[in-house]
Design an enzyme around this catalytic site. Sequence first.
Site, PDB file in Angstrom:
ATOM      1  N   CYS A   2       0.578  -1.305   0.005  1.00 31.45           N
ATOM      2  CA  CYS A   2       0.062   0.194   0.226  1.00 31.45           C
ATOM      3  C   CYS A   2       1.365   1.172  -0.256  1.00 31.45           C
ATOM      4  CB  CYS A   2      -1.017   0.142   1.055  1.00 31.45           C
ATOM      5  SG  CYS A   2      -1.988  -1.095   1.922  1.00 31.45           S
ATOM      6  N   ARG A  28       4.033   0.605  -6.846  1.00 27.35           N
ATOM      7  CA  ARG A  28       4.594  -0.162  -5.375  1.00 27.35           C
ATOM      8  C   ARG A  28       3.312  -2.228  -5.760  1.00 27.35           C
ATOM      9  NH1 ARG A  28       5.965   2.618  -0.548  1.00 27.35           N
ATOM     10  NH2 ARG A  28       5.279   0.924   0.635  1.00 27.35           N
ATOM     11  N   TRP A  74      -3.149  -2.027  -1.165  1.00 29.47           N
ATOM     12  CA  TRP A  74      -2.501  -3.936  -1.493  1.00 29.47           C
ATOM     13  C   TRP A  74      -3.454  -4.952  -1.045  1.00 29.47           C
ATOM     14  CZ3 TRP A  74       0.532  -7.963  -1.030  1.00 29.47           C
ATOM     15  CH2 TRP A  74       0.260  -8.810  -1.686  1.00 29.47           C
ATOM     16  N   ASN A 100      -0.787   1.499   6.222  1.00 29.20           N
ATOM     17  CA  ASN A 100      -0.337   0.830   5.986  1.00 29.20           C
ATOM     18  C   ASN A 100      -0.176  -0.220   6.663  1.00 29.20           C
ATOM     19  OD1 ASN A 100      -0.636   2.276   3.663  1.00 29.20           O
ATOM     20  ND2 ASN A 100       2.110   2.212   3.407  1.00 29.20           N
ATOM     21  N   GLY A 101       0.231  -1.998   6.609  1.00 35.76           N
ATOM     22  CA  GLY A 101       0.525  -3.121   7.503  1.00 35.76           C
ATOM     23  C   GLY A 101      -0.520  -3.760   8.007  1.00 35.76           C
ATOM     24  N   GLU A 469      17.256 -22.365  -7.871  1.00 35.39           N
ATOM     25  CA  GLU A 469      16.985 -20.942  -8.520  1.00 35.39           C
ATOM     26  C   GLU A 469      18.379 -20.970  -8.477  1.00 35.39           C
ATOM     27  OE1 GLU A 469      14.484 -20.189  -8.480  1.00 35.39           O
ATOM     28  OE2 GLU A 469      14.588 -17.792  -7.915  1.00 35.39           O
ATOM     29  N   LYS A 473      17.739 -17.605 -11.569  1.00 38.30           N
ATOM     30  CA  LYS A 473      18.059 -16.049 -11.193  1.00 38.30           C
ATOM     31  C   LYS A 473      19.707 -15.833 -12.468  1.00 38.30           C
ATOM     32  CE  LYS A 473      15.498 -15.369 -10.063  1.00 38.30           C
ATOM     33  NZ  LYS A 473      14.427 -14.991  -9.610  1.00 38.30           N
ATOM     34  N   GLU A 476      18.263 -15.677 -16.440  1.00 42.34           N
ATOM     35  CA  GLU A 476      17.067 -15.210 -16.315  1.00 42.34           C
ATOM     36  C   GLU A 476      17.801 -13.472 -16.764  1.00 42.34           C
ATOM     37  OE1 GLU A 476      14.662 -15.525 -13.160  1.00 42.34           O
ATOM     38  OE2 GLU A 476      13.327 -14.830 -14.066  1.00 42.34           O
ATOM     39  N   HIS A 492      27.065 -37.643 -13.405  1.00 40.15           N
ATOM     40  CA  HIS A 492      26.978 -38.675 -13.880  1.00 40.15           C
ATOM     41  C   HIS A 492      26.952 -37.979 -15.260  1.00 40.15           C
ATOM     42  CE1 HIS A 492      26.076 -41.730 -10.989  1.00 40.15           C
ATOM     43  NE2 HIS A 492      25.772 -40.857 -10.185  1.00 40.15           N
ATOM     44  N   LYS A 591       6.290 -11.408 -16.134  1.00 37.32           N
ATOM     45  CA  LYS A 591       6.260 -10.541 -14.900  1.00 37.32           C
ATOM     46  C   LYS A 591       5.303 -11.844 -14.103  1.00 37.32           C
ATOM     47  CE  LYS A 591       7.250 -10.308 -10.391  1.00 37.32           C
ATOM     48  NZ  LYS A 591       8.488 -10.659  -9.600  1.00 37.32           N
TER      49      LYS A 591
END
Length: 596
Positions: A2, A28, A74, A100-101, A469, A473, A476, A492, A591
């Site tokens: 938010c 945001r 949000w 916010n929160g 991962e 990254k 990407e 192997h 995204k």
Amino acid sequence: MCGIIGCVGRGDETLDTLVHGLSKLEYRGYDSAGVAMASGGVDLCKTAGKIEDLRDALSSVSLSGSVGIGHTRWSTHGPPTNANAHPHQDCTGDVAVVHNGIIENYQSLRDELVSAGHTFTSDTDTEVVPHLIEDELADGTAPEAAVRSAISRLEGSYAIAAVIAGTEAVFAARHDSPLVLGLTEGATFLASDVPAFRDFTDQVIYLDDGEFARLDADGWAVSTLDGSPVEKEVNVVEWDPEETGKSGYDHYMLKEIHEQPRALRQCLRGRVDEMAGTVDIEDLGDLSPTGVQFVACGTSYHAALYGAQLFREAGIPAQAFLASEYATAVPPIGDALVVGVTQSGETADTLSALREARKRGARTMAVTNVVGSTAARECDHAFYIRAGPEIGVAASKTFSTQLAALNLLMLGMTNEEGAREVIAALRELPGNVQRILDESNAEAVAETYRDADSYFFIGRGYQFPVALEGALKMKEITYKHAEGFASGELKHGPLALVTENTPVFAVVTGDGEQARKTVGNVKEVEARDAPVVAITDGQSDVGRYADHVLELPETHPRAAAVLANTHLQLLSYHTAALLGRNIDKPRNLAKSVTVE
Ligand code: F6R
């Protein structure tokens, strides 16, 4: 996440200033927006949707006053609807609040206020605040004291701004959620982030936790919540208004990597009881599946691999499937729960796998970041990772919070022995991630290997998904070839690719069987002249065979996975930066992938 804007002293331009500020906070991520202006009364306009929808709504109402607050929401408590959009008001309509929160004790406050006769119009945790202020005002408390008193009853995280009819001031307070004041001759601003008012001033004051601010036409005052004055330093913002949105970071991805400590705290907040060694996910209802099947894509699939291992360790059969392959995989067995791990909640492959599971009679759950997303709405249950919006295409903070959330989910659904140690390690995680962000030498390592042919990442157990991962990254955002392997698999086949120009990044934590075996695999690549970078807590002797070490503090192996990944995020980020890549929007990638 938010966004908040507040403004006093811009006269007839107050409303435009608020809406302009909200548009600067759009980065945001949000799903609804609203503004409130105070004069003799409080006028308010809010709507689900975008700032453009708010502008449309404002064209048919008249808001007056030179004191105002605005918000982009949000969703966390309740879906993105007009009613849940901020600002929220009390029963009299004389108080408006944006927040916010997460207010953790909102349910008990709400119950208390409802029994005292208050009427609520939203599902939000925020709405308790204007009603608490209303009670104080009704008792004859002065406006500023009423706001302080109401805020002192809140537990959880907040950045709050409030206006009250007949009071030419904005009141604000923060705890665990940012707020910054902007100062000009004759006008004062307040926002979650500087971009909201950067077009008007570069003079700012950052509020700290536990502080309260009053903004009025004559200026501003900051004090502690209980009223002791606080001296604040006025800072000058170094960057231009055009750079808005990244809080001074060069890229959203770097900003989001640095947001991980806060995101992890948000994820854990109100869900763990360290003293009792328990996790509370009661709002998900009674979940005791005989097995768990995870479906996910990309980074979320790596989190799913980690999640499946967690459940298996706790004695519940669990597997992770690539969502796009799920339809051809085994059907749900018996009372299995099918869990879609998806940051966006909109990934077509994952939605399709979840629909397939439902068709076969399984119960489904979304582990997601986005309230009101398709996965959250379609599944029987939704468990939120609470990372806040992620704008960089490459997932960073959402991976860390997925891992934390999957630990919570497993601990909440099982009686795993050793829960207390895991909870303690999770509690330490935000601070440990911060340490890595402050001290990592990943940038120097990136410089050393920026011209490598290929990058290999290896790990075992919980560190295997981290190796995958790390490689994802790297490829990407740098466009360089990278592969992740289970350490034991190197010999192997992939070992044939290893040369002096293919650095091998080995994640080795603890000093047990798995660590000893991975050290053996490291020796195999070292013998073939490959440079070795060990990501390690130093408990094994892997450092002896490494050209560089990225250090981790000693912790539970499950938490170590998040820490190791933080180094690898920085490694990829700095390699991509050195290569001049378009880090936030890598070529060919989106995204949210809404096609199968
Ligand atoms: C990689 C990345 C992607 C996503 C994948 C799934 O950095 O972001 O691999 O993880 O597209 O997306 P969600 O989690 O939204 O389902």
